[in-house]
Design an enzyme around this catalytic site. Sequence first.
Site, PDB file in Angstrom:
ATOM      1  N   SER A 149       7.552  -6.474   0.770  1.00  0.00           N
ATOM      2  CA  SER A 149       7.364  -7.491   1.820  1.00  0.00           C
ATOM      3  C   SER A 149       8.417  -8.593   1.745  1.00  0.00           C
ATOM      4  O   SER A 149       8.889  -8.961   0.667  1.00  0.00           O
ATOM      5  CB  SER A 149       5.984  -8.137   1.678  1.00  0.00           C
ATOM      6  OG  SER A 149       4.976  -7.215   1.979  1.00  0.00           O
ATOM      7  N   GLY A 168       9.233  -4.777  -4.752  1.00  0.00           N
ATOM      8  CA  GLY A 168       9.831  -5.669  -3.768  1.00  0.00           C
ATOM      9  C   GLY A 168       9.862  -5.037  -2.386  1.00  0.00           C
ATOM     10  O   GLY A 168      10.878  -4.428  -2.004  1.00  0.00           O
ATOM     11  N   GLU A 185       0.812   5.102  -4.638  1.00  0.00           N
ATOM     12  CA  GLU A 185       0.063   3.853  -4.659  1.00  0.00           C
ATOM     13  C   GLU A 185      -1.291   4.003  -3.977  1.00  0.00           C
ATOM     14  O   GLU A 185      -2.264   3.386  -4.372  1.00  0.00           O
ATOM     15  CB  GLU A 185       0.878   2.746  -3.974  1.00  0.00           C
ATOM     16  CG  GLU A 185       0.111   1.443  -3.854  1.00  0.00           C
ATOM     17  CD  GLU A 185       0.983   0.251  -3.468  1.00  0.00           C
ATOM     18  OE1 GLU A 185       2.196   0.417  -3.309  1.00  0.00           O
ATOM     19  OE2 GLU A 185       0.406  -0.836  -3.343  1.00  0.00           O
ATOM     20  N   GLU A 212      -4.717  -1.021   9.540  1.00  0.00           N
ATOM     21  CA  GLU A 212      -4.226  -0.554  10.844  1.00  0.00           C
ATOM     22  C   GLU A 212      -3.093   0.460  10.665  1.00  0.00           C
ATOM     23  O   GLU A 212      -3.017   1.452  11.401  1.00  0.00           O
ATOM     24  CB  GLU A 212      -3.751  -1.756  11.678  1.00  0.00           C
ATOM     25  CG  GLU A 212      -4.881  -2.669  12.166  1.00  0.00           C
ATOM     26  CD  GLU A 212      -5.546  -3.488  11.055  1.00  0.00           C
ATOM     27  OE1 GLU A 212      -4.933  -3.695   9.989  1.00  0.00           O
ATOM     28  OE2 GLU A 212      -6.705  -3.909  11.253  1.00  0.00           O
TER      29      GLU A 212
END
Lengths: 328, 374
Positions: free
Chosen positions: B123, B121, B239, B361
């Site tokens: 975003s 959890g 990740e 980015e």
Amino acid sequence: MNREELLVPFDRLLSDVCPPSVARAVDAGDPIDRLWSEIEASGYLDALVPEPAGGAGLSMGDAAPLFMALGRHAAPAPVAETMVARALLARAGIDRPAGPILLLDRQQALPVPFARTASHALVEADDNIHLVSLNQAQLTATGEPGTTAAFINWPAPEGRALGTDLPRLRPLSAVLLAAAIAGAADRLLDMTVAFADERVQFGKPIGRQQAVQQQLAVMAEKVVATRMAAEIGCAAGLDGGLGPASVAKQVASAAAVIIADTAHAVHGAIGISEEHDLQLFSRRLRSWRLASGSETYWAERLGQMRLASDISTIDFIRKNLNLAEPAR
Amino acid sequence: VPAHDEALRGEVRGLIAEATADLPLDRRARSWQGFDADFSRRLGKAGLLGLTLPQSYGGGGRGPFARFIVVEELLSAGAPVAAHWIADRQSAPLILKFGTEDQRRFYLPRICRGEAFFCIGMSEPGSGSDLASVRTRAERTEHGWLLNGQKIWTTNAPHSDYMIALVRTSGTAADRQAGLSQLIVDLKAPGITIRPIVDLTGDAHFAEVFFDNVELADDALIGTEGQGWTQVNAELAFERSGPERIYSSIVLVDAWIAHVARAGRLDGATAALAGRMTAEAATLRAMSLAVTALLAKGEGPVVEASLVKDLGTSFEQAVPAWISDDLASHPEEPIASELYRAASYLGQIAPSFSLRGGTREILRGIIARGLGLR
């Protein structure tokens, strides 16, 4: 001896005998006498020669940092090529001549880097390898200013034959050029990051601008990938063959243009000037990218191997490409 | 790669062959989006989940290379690994690193058996790359926490048992990184609504998750209150470092190689494409192994992992565009419909490769910081 212990004195030697001023002078036509005699005296030229034959017995993988250091210092002579040539001569039981030695195959018509500063060549022709003096060859300048590269024409492969059981020279040359590209690319990254940190526009260093940071991040990625690809080529050893060499030169040649272009984009007009050292490295990247075959040439060679095999990509990579050098 | 880790390859291959036998190419192209709880449990039974966790918690007690081999095999076959993927990759290491002994004993053995599935959890509707701006809030109560707010784009939420959520536990969004904490949310708790979101390919792998006065026990907090930002960054390093950032399109590469071989193509352009993809994959694999070696030494290779992820996802994204161009530049050549569908699916979903786990980015910003520019 670990890699660091091997590299540090070599790097110091190159800083001393091959500063940009020397590379620049040799590019412009000066002889390499002092540079070469110091390198020869250091003993590093026999790094890959087996110990019983009087060398240090290093593997190609061990020597990869040395090959890259030569690119980092824009060394204007075939030092890495001579190390490999001397290892092959030792394997064939032939005395090693003094002086810089090129690795050539006779079918190649492209300009050869360091042609002007070499005295000998190993030449692959008719399934054999010959040690020849460059006095026998006709060198034709490329017509560009400031380069050691030249076209080489051979009357016929003469000279001492090394034998038919030695590795092919074009893949070896490609691996060494990939390592040279990796070294010069690393130097360009350092120069470009330092410049971006100092050059002030709009009231702050341009390296604080996100647009510039993103370009430099991509450049860093390409530099690291190039280094890894060159390591893959070197780790496979003198007898690594086509596959690992293709990976090394395909990735390095493709990255060379992007790395050189980004270095120039960030430096702006000053990087285009002859006086700035940037060109010593960026012009080498462009020349080494093409020498011994560009990215598409090596992609095709590797692709032919790949298409002839019906195993998965992962297995193909494991079995043919990500190899460590087998003990000899 | 140590030989005893390499030996896992054969073991996992048998299980994969069974699970993928009836899956068409475009299902296998879903890679770690493919959900099959039975398969995850079979992997758990075979001891192939939680490989890097201590044996005392049901793990394999192995190093990062063992996990690399198993993950590489799963991905390169397009095995349906979504069920256990997030738990195995990042939730379990997070719980091991920051959890209490009770939390470890409660969650880790079930993760290793393939019986507890997790989602992430992070975003929210107003927080994407700017993760520190999360507004979902947990307030202390007499017995634990009261959770209110919303998460979105949560991969696998509809199939998951738990969410590890980054939430605000003190201050306001203006306090940025300060006042954030991580909570383990049992998704069966009252007050939670999960609505799947259909993606542009027709799949529904992600979801929005609403929290309406959800009561959580005291031990929902994982790690230290107020340290959520530091913990989440440690989690993101897990990740970003895995080989799944290279292999999302690899089943398409293999199918295309078989296709051009069947078509009997020997031309230079075909060979050059095959060679370019192979050279890039080989280099990325070596880079990913180098990151794995840093993990094995106990280092946190944040910049290196960002670099490999950005390059890897660029490759994964380029592959479907290259292969579709190749296929359509031979309009007279028959192609299997599953190959067409796989190329088409990957081309459409590929933009997500450089969004999930941190955008391109953001990663380049991390690399620029590593270069000393920020």
